[in-house]
Design a protein around this motif. Structure first.
Motif, PDB file in Angstrom:
ATOM      1  N   ASN A  31      28.268  34.586 -36.034  1.00 34.00           N
ATOM      2  CA  ASN A  31      27.605  33.430 -35.441  1.00 34.00           C
ATOM      3  C   ASN A  31      28.272  32.923 -34.171  1.00 34.00           C
ATOM      4  OD1 ASN A  31      25.323  32.447 -37.340  1.00 34.00           O
ATOM      5  ND2 ASN A  31      26.993  33.001 -38.721  1.00 34.00           N
ATOM      6  N   ARG A  33      29.142  32.705 -30.168  1.00 35.95           N
ATOM      7  CA  ARG A  33      28.281  32.736 -28.990  1.00 35.95           C
ATOM      8  C   ARG A  33      28.196  34.141 -28.400  1.00 35.95           C
ATOM      9  NH1 ARG A  33      23.965  30.807 -27.120  1.00 35.95           N
ATOM     10  NH2 ARG A  33      24.624  28.810 -27.962  1.00 35.95           N
ATOM     11  N   TYR A  36      25.904  36.210 -30.577  1.00 32.33           N
ATOM     12  CA  TYR A  36      24.547  35.658 -30.463  1.00 32.33           C
ATOM     13  C   TYR A  36      23.908  36.123 -29.159  1.00 32.33           C
ATOM     14  CZ  TYR A  36      20.778  32.273 -30.060  1.00 32.33           C
ATOM     15  OH  TYR A  36      19.545  31.685 -29.923  1.00 32.33           O
ATOM     16  N   GLU A 114      24.703  21.976 -41.265  1.00 32.48           N
ATOM     17  CA  GLU A 114      25.163  23.214 -40.623  1.00 32.48           C
ATOM     18  C   GLU A 114      24.176  24.357 -40.815  1.00 32.48           C
ATOM     19  OE1 GLU A 114      29.044  26.220 -40.712  1.00 32.48           O
ATOM     20  OE2 GLU A 114      29.118  24.303 -41.767  1.00 32.48           O
ATOM     21  N   ALA A 132      20.459  18.003 -33.443  1.00 33.57           N
ATOM     22  CA  ALA A 132      21.341  19.025 -32.873  1.00 33.57           C
ATOM     23  C   ALA A 132      22.633  18.436 -32.316  1.00 33.57           C
ATOM     24  CB  ALA A 132      20.604  19.794 -31.771  1.00 33.57           C
ATOM     25  N   LYS A 134      26.297  17.171 -32.095  1.00 33.52           N
ATOM     26  CA  LYS A 134      27.488  17.631 -32.813  1.00 33.52           C
ATOM     27  C   LYS A 134      28.536  16.535 -33.019  1.00 33.52           C
ATOM     28  CE  LYS A 134      28.352  21.023 -29.916  1.00 33.52           C
ATOM     29  NZ  LYS A 134      28.961  22.246 -29.315  1.00 33.52           N
ATOM     30  N   ASN A 173      28.010  19.978 -24.011  1.00 32.14           N
ATOM     31  CA  ASN A 173      28.702  20.516 -25.184  1.00 32.14           C
ATOM     32  C   ASN A 173      28.565  19.653 -26.431  1.00 32.14           C
ATOM     33  OD1 ASN A 173      29.611  22.787 -23.830  1.00 32.14           O
ATOM     34  ND2 ASN A 173      31.533  21.826 -23.184  1.00 32.14           N
ATOM     35  N   ASP A 176      24.006  21.489 -30.067  1.00 34.19           N
ATOM     36  CA  ASP A 176      23.767  22.902 -30.409  1.00 34.19           C
ATOM     37  C   ASP A 176      22.370  23.273 -29.918  1.00 34.19           C
ATOM     38  OD1 ASP A 176      26.115  23.734 -31.652  1.00 34.19           O
ATOM     39  OD2 ASP A 176      25.535  22.848 -33.559  1.00 34.19           O
ATOM     40  N   ASN A 178      21.019  26.134 -29.389  1.00 30.52           N
ATOM     41  CA  ASN A 178      20.373  27.272 -30.051  1.00 30.52           C
ATOM     42  C   ASN A 178      19.815  26.897 -31.428  1.00 30.52           C
ATOM     43  OD1 ASN A 178      23.040  26.982 -30.969  1.00 30.52           O
ATOM     44  ND2 ASN A 178      23.148  29.099 -31.643  1.00 30.52           N
ATOM     45  N   LYS A 179      19.994  25.631 -31.835  1.00 28.83           N
ATOM     46  CA  LYS A 179      19.378  25.138 -33.072  1.00 28.83           C
ATOM     47  C   LYS A 179      18.064  24.420 -32.785  1.00 28.83           C
ATOM     48  CE  LYS A 179      22.946  24.515 -36.541  1.00 28.83           C
ATOM     49  NZ  LYS A 179      23.400  23.560 -37.574  1.00 28.83           N
ATOM     50  N   ASP A 199      17.534  27.753 -26.698  1.00 30.95           N
ATOM     51  CA  ASP A 199      18.704  28.156 -25.900  1.00 30.95           C
ATOM     52  C   ASP A 199      18.710  27.495 -24.522  1.00 30.95           C
ATOM     53  OD1 ASP A 199      20.409  29.749 -27.416  1.00 30.95           O
ATOM     54  OD2 ASP A 199      19.117  31.491 -27.210  1.00 30.95           O
TER      55      ASP A 199
END
Length: 321
Positions: A31, A33, A36, A114, A132, A134, A173, A176, A178-179, A199
């Motif tokens: 998982n 980066r 991915y 998660e 998403a 964090k 940052n 997420d 990609n979620k 993405d």
């Protein structure tokens, strides 16, 4: 002798870290980066070679890669980074998106997310961003409570204000990307096409996509709104603008608990709020009513309804048996 010992340890480590499918190290590696990115690029080379009818276009912004599907559940199996994860679909809601936001904030605040992917359209797209996030979700909650809704003329202005507030408080940052899967109806070659973007290259890129997903001319946005050089409309215009799990249907909807209210099987607070001696129904059917005064009340009610119906949340939204 030394060679034998070295070989033994090498063999042991290899099997410990690489041959155990559920090992912590291997799961983190899969998982990462790097893996991915490599996987998505390989997937792009294998896809788009068939002549089947195209119903869904999944666009990975970071790589400018476009994957085409007739059946969107095929993407679930193709993208091994979401295979095995729960997918929450978050429905359009107009201004009741603030009610959904109260629900999603409660969920984010109290559960480990998660193993979840978030797929939304229109107001639901805004909620994918919250899920998403964090960092400490209290930061997001404080941002919403600090919003000033005075002098707003329409929903487009509201969205621009939200974008400015989020860009001032958070950085790329913190999320997420990609979620997040955001459904947008795109006018392309005089036909409406069902795009699902993911993405994202940056926080601003994600916010611009969310606004594109919420664009209903004259009601919530501009007559022409362009995102990535495409003419875009509300994801609600598409028949199905979501990534799907092949068997589990997990949904966040602004009418979720109001339906149960009719059966009196749900805990609730008073749905009428007094503003300047005028009573306002915060669950009325006009999802585009520009009464921005009630947005924080909608947010609070969504949070309350979720907190008092944990059993339903855990079974039907989080798939906790």
């Amino acid at each position: 002798m030394k060679f034998t010992i070295f070989y033994f340890y090498f063999y042991l480590l290899f099997h410990l870290f690489f041959n155990l499918n559920d090992s912590f190290f291997l799961n983190k590696l899969k998982n990462s980066r790097f893996f991915y990115n490599k996987h998505i690029k390989q997937l792009h080379k294998k896809k788009n070679s068939c002549n089947k009818k195209i119903n869904y276009i999944v666009h990975h912004n970071l790589f400018n890669i476009q994957l085409e599907y007739n059946n969107i559940t095929d993407y679930y199996y193709d993208n091994k980074f979401i295979t095995g994860k729960n997918i929450i679909n978050i429905y359009p809601a107009g201004l009741k998106g603030f009610y959904e936001m109260g629900m999603t904030l409660y969920i984010k605040e109290n559960y480990n997310m998660e193993n979840f992917i978030y797929s939304g359209a229109s107001a639901g797209a805004w909620n994918t961003l919250l899920l998403a996030y964090k960092g400490n979700i209290i930061d997001f909650k404080n941002m919403i409570n600090d919003l000033n809704f005075t002098k707003l003329q329409n929903i487009y202005e509201l969205q621009i204000k939200l974008k400015e507030k989020i860009l001032n408080r958070f950085i790329d940052n913190d999320f997420d990307f990609n979620k997040m899967y955001i459904g947008v109806t795109v006018l392309e070659k005089m036909r409406f096409k069902n795009y699902i973007f993911t993405d994202f290259e940056s926080l601003e890129d994600a916010l611009d996509c969310i606004i594109a997903s919420s664009n209903i001319p004259f009601l919530t946005g501009k007559i022409i709104y362009k995102y990535r050089d495409k003419i875009c409309f509300d994801g609600w215009f598409s028949k199905d603008s979501y990534i799907h799990h092949p068997s589990e249907k997990l949904i966040i909807d602004s009418n979720l608990f109001s339906e149960f209210n009719k059966l009196e099987t749900i805990n609730k607070i008073d749905e009428w709020v007094d503003f300047n001696n005028k009573w306002v129904d915060i669950h009325n059917n006009n999802i585009f009513d520009n009464n921005f005064n009630i947005l924080l009340k909608l947010f609070e009610k969504g949070y309350y309804d979720a907190s008092t119906n944990k059993d339903y949340i855990e079974k039907n939204i989080l798939n906790i048996n």
